[in-house]
Write a protein that holds these residues in place. Sequence first.
Motif, mmCIF file in Angstrom:
data_model
loop_
_atom_site.group_PDB
_atom_site.id
_atom_site.type_symbol
_atom_site.label_atom_id
_atom_site.label_comp_id
_atom_site.label_asym_id
_atom_site.label_seq_id
_atom_site.Cartn_x
_atom_site.Cartn_y
_atom_site.Cartn_z
ATOM 1 N N LEU A 135 41.965 39.042 42.198
ATOM 2 C CA LEU A 135 42.105 40.496 42.185
ATOM 3 C C LEU A 135 43.126 40.915 41.148
ATOM 4 C CD1 LEU A 135 42.596 40.617 46.015
ATOM 5 C CD2 LEU A 135 40.625 41.703 44.935
ATOM 6 N N ASP A 136 43.033 42.206 40.757
ATOM 7 C CA ASP A 136 44.051 42.748 39.872
ATOM 8 C C ASP A 136 44.827 43.870 40.569
ATOM 9 O OD1 ASP A 136 42.315 44.942 39.751
ATOM 10 O OD2 ASP A 136 41.585 44.455 37.750
ATOM 11 N N GLY A 137 45.856 44.359 39.898
ATOM 12 C CA GLY A 137 46.724 45.358 40.487
ATOM 13 C C GLY A 137 46.041 46.676 40.821
ATOM 14 N N PRO A 138 45.279 47.276 39.880
ATOM 15 C CA PRO A 138 44.637 48.561 40.206
ATOM 16 C C PRO A 138 43.705 48.482 41.414
ATOM 17 C CG PRO A 138 44.653 48.226 37.841
ATOM 18 C CD PRO A 138 45.145 46.949 38.446
ATOM 19 N N ALA A 139 42.990 47.363 41.588
ATOM 20 C CA ALA A 139 42.099 47.231 42.743
ATOM 21 C C ALA A 139 42.899 47.230 44.039
ATOM 22 C CB ALA A 139 41.276 45.952 42.622
#
Length: 418
Positions: A135-139
């Motif tokens: 996962l990434d931060g914005p998600a």
Amino acid sequence: MSAPARIPFPVVDEVARHCLQEEEPETVHIEVHLPGHLEPARIRKAFTEALRRHPRILVREAPGPWYRRRYEWEPTDGPDVEVVRFPAPGKDALGDARTRALAQAPPLSASPPVRLDVVAGSGTVLVLTINHTALDGPACLRVLATAAELYGGRDNSPAAPPVRAPGPPQGPADTPSAWSPPARVARGTPERSPGNGLLVAELPLPRRPRGAPYTVNDQLMVTTALTIAHWNREHGAPRRPLRITMPVDDRPRDTTMPIGNGTRLVEVPFAPDELDPAGMPGLLRRTASRTRALKSLPRPQLGHGAALLTAPWAPVGCRAALTRALRRAAAPWTSTTLLSNIGRVPYPLDFGAEAGRAGAVWFSAPARMPRGLTVTTASTAGRLHLALRWSRALLGDGDGDRLRDLFAHYLHTTEATE
């Protein structure tokens, strides 16, 4: 009932999985500061329900033999482990939570690959740790906004994005040559212990004249380039072109936002001769032209080569060894640093009357060598929140302080464009 269908790792996830290192875990850290306090049972319930409302986050790596052709995500009906933790309050509680966020990645073998520490003090700090392989931060910020709405009962819909006239697709104008290896961040005073160090700071948002042909993101890009050029001069590094990796995220921010690793990476180049604050207006215009052109060009998330590496032509173990070898060989050509500008945090992150809404939000991205330094920015409540994260093999805490001071200085110079 049949088990949910497994999800093959997308390209970004697989490349990250191939290159995992225990010494420098691939974590993203998000830190949200609230003025009030949260009730433990309510925030645990709200965050767990938010995970269920974004079910793509509820995955674990499926087990498989060494000769399998793909890694796969296995969806789950709910968390395998307790995701929300409540560290004992104390003067070191926040620092310890930050250290865990940088040093201990949530395991891929348990769903979900995230961890939320609720740190109580004069207010509350939420420290969200994300395994960047998944996962990434914005998600994850989208998931946290859902949790805020469930907890506080207040609307946490995203603000409308800034409206900018789209430019036609074009190649970057006046772009420095990419045929020489980029500069590296000069070695400072590294520490003996492995892993990452972190510094967070709050700065004024840079002013920008109305109708200016550049954005705040362009000001931050120029600031990052000038900061590293100055740092390298101080440390006697040879003059070389800089290349700064910039994530581009085209996903919607509402509840339909795809959850996972959804950004694509582009590289913004700078020639040594153009990094002169005396020519700031021209430097900002050229940077704006480059970033606009790079954003408009269609491109795979990690480029065309990564898609070839992750094609299932051989077992994952064989392709992992090849990927790691190619990464080592390409190290001299890796970009100088990464600047990830989240921009204005799109959600109010309002947890209701008692806890309040976020007054500060910091993100930090992994800083593995050979880059060894990442710069992450976001704005909340009219302030810029800067996170510098570095590899301890390259820099130390005192170096982080110096880089922060340089960043603040050059950020201010981007306002002097007349």
